[in-house]
Design an enzyme around this catalytic site. Structure first.
Site, PDB file in Angstrom:
ATOM      1  N   SER A 142       0.855  -1.182   0.000  1.00 47.69           N
ATOM      2  CA  SER A 142       0.000   0.000   0.000  1.00 47.69           C
ATOM      3  C   SER A 142       0.891   1.232   0.000  1.00 47.69           C
ATOM      4  CB  SER A 142      -0.888   0.018   1.252  1.00 47.69           C
ATOM      5  OG  SER A 142      -1.569   1.242   1.374  1.00 47.69           O
ATOM      6  N   TYR A 156      -2.035  -0.624  10.488  1.00 45.33           N
ATOM      7  CA  TYR A 156      -2.011  -0.885   9.046  1.00 45.33           C
ATOM      8  C   TYR A 156      -0.738  -0.339   8.419  1.00 45.33           C
ATOM      9  CZ  TYR A 156      -3.810  -1.279   4.260  1.00 45.33           C
ATOM     10  OH  TYR A 156      -3.989  -1.599   2.929  1.00 45.33           O
TER      11      TYR A 156
END
Length: 244
Positions: A142, A156
């Site tokens: 990501s 995350y």
């Protein structure tokens, strides 16, 4: 003739979102594909809804369990002979993303699935790829693994930074064995993980995001490159999302 005719692949986390987009793109390129994930009904539905000339298979797996992961790849050897291409796409996020609100067990859960799960799958498939001196791995990271912004949150962001480091390190170590590892770093993608955003995401914003098939096309293209060509990392983002 499709570029991936004769190749086999497994997409972990392939029942929805980016994983399913990758599975469909690989299948459309001629690859024999299996998808894996925790929820059998989701996998079954994904297979039923995926058309094309190359049928997609499925197998249940819990990437946090090394025994379950080993079972998956044993099934792959029995079902498809080997794993030429692996995509690690299984990931979660949580609503309580700040350090002040997140519980320690939520940290453990995110890291266990997003990072240790990737390690478990890589560790399971690397021996057969080393033996063949060939193989392609994709870890779906990501932009949160490049820029620790507020959007991803503490757990995350940390998990995706770790995935970035894991992929680059293994790619450097195992390039001599003919193994190519690519970390794909998407920006915002319209997937079910958006349901875990602290604030609801509007339809207008979803429409402006990347769609799962966009990432799938990138994965299929890289997998189709000759064995001499290695892309360690690729960033793909919506045009209107800033990269800063």
């Amino acid at each position: 003739m499709n570029k991936l005719d004769g190749k086999t692949g497994v997409v972990v986390g392939g029942g929805t979102g980016i994983g399913l987009g990758c599975a469909r793109a690989l299948a459309e390129s001629g690859c024999q594909v299996a998808i894996a994930g925790r929820r059998e009904h989701v996998l079954k539905q994904a297979v039923e809804q995926s058309g094309g000339t190359s049928p997609i298979r499925y197998h249940v797996v819990d990437t946090a369990s090394r025994e379950s992961v080993q079972t998956l790849f044993a099934w792959m050897r029995q079902e498809l002979g080997q794993t030429d291409i692996m995509v690690n796409s299984a990931a979660i996020n949580i609503v309580d993303r700040t350090m002040s609100r997140m519980k320690p067990e939520q940290w453990d859960q995110v890291l266990q699935i997003n990072t240790t799960g990737v390690y478990n799958c890589m560790q399971a498939v690397l021996p057969e790829m080393r033996e063949r001196q060939d193989g392609v791995m994709f870890n779906i990271g990501s932009i949160a693994g490049k820029r620790a912004g507020e959007l991803g949150g503490v757990a995350y962001n940390a998990s995706k930074f770790a995935v970035t480091a894991l992929g680059i390190t293994v790619g450097n170590e195992d390039g001599c064995h003919g193994i190519r590892v690519t970390t794909v770093q998407p920006g915002e993608v319209n997937t079910p993980i958006l349901e875990q955003r602290p604030e609801p995401v509007s339809d207008e914003r979803r429409a402006a995001m990347l769609q799962p098939e966009d990432v799938g096309q990138v994965v299929a293209m890289i997998a189709s490159l000759p064995a001499r060509a290695h892309i360690p990392e690729v960033i793909i983002k919506p045009l209107k999302q800033k990269f800063a």
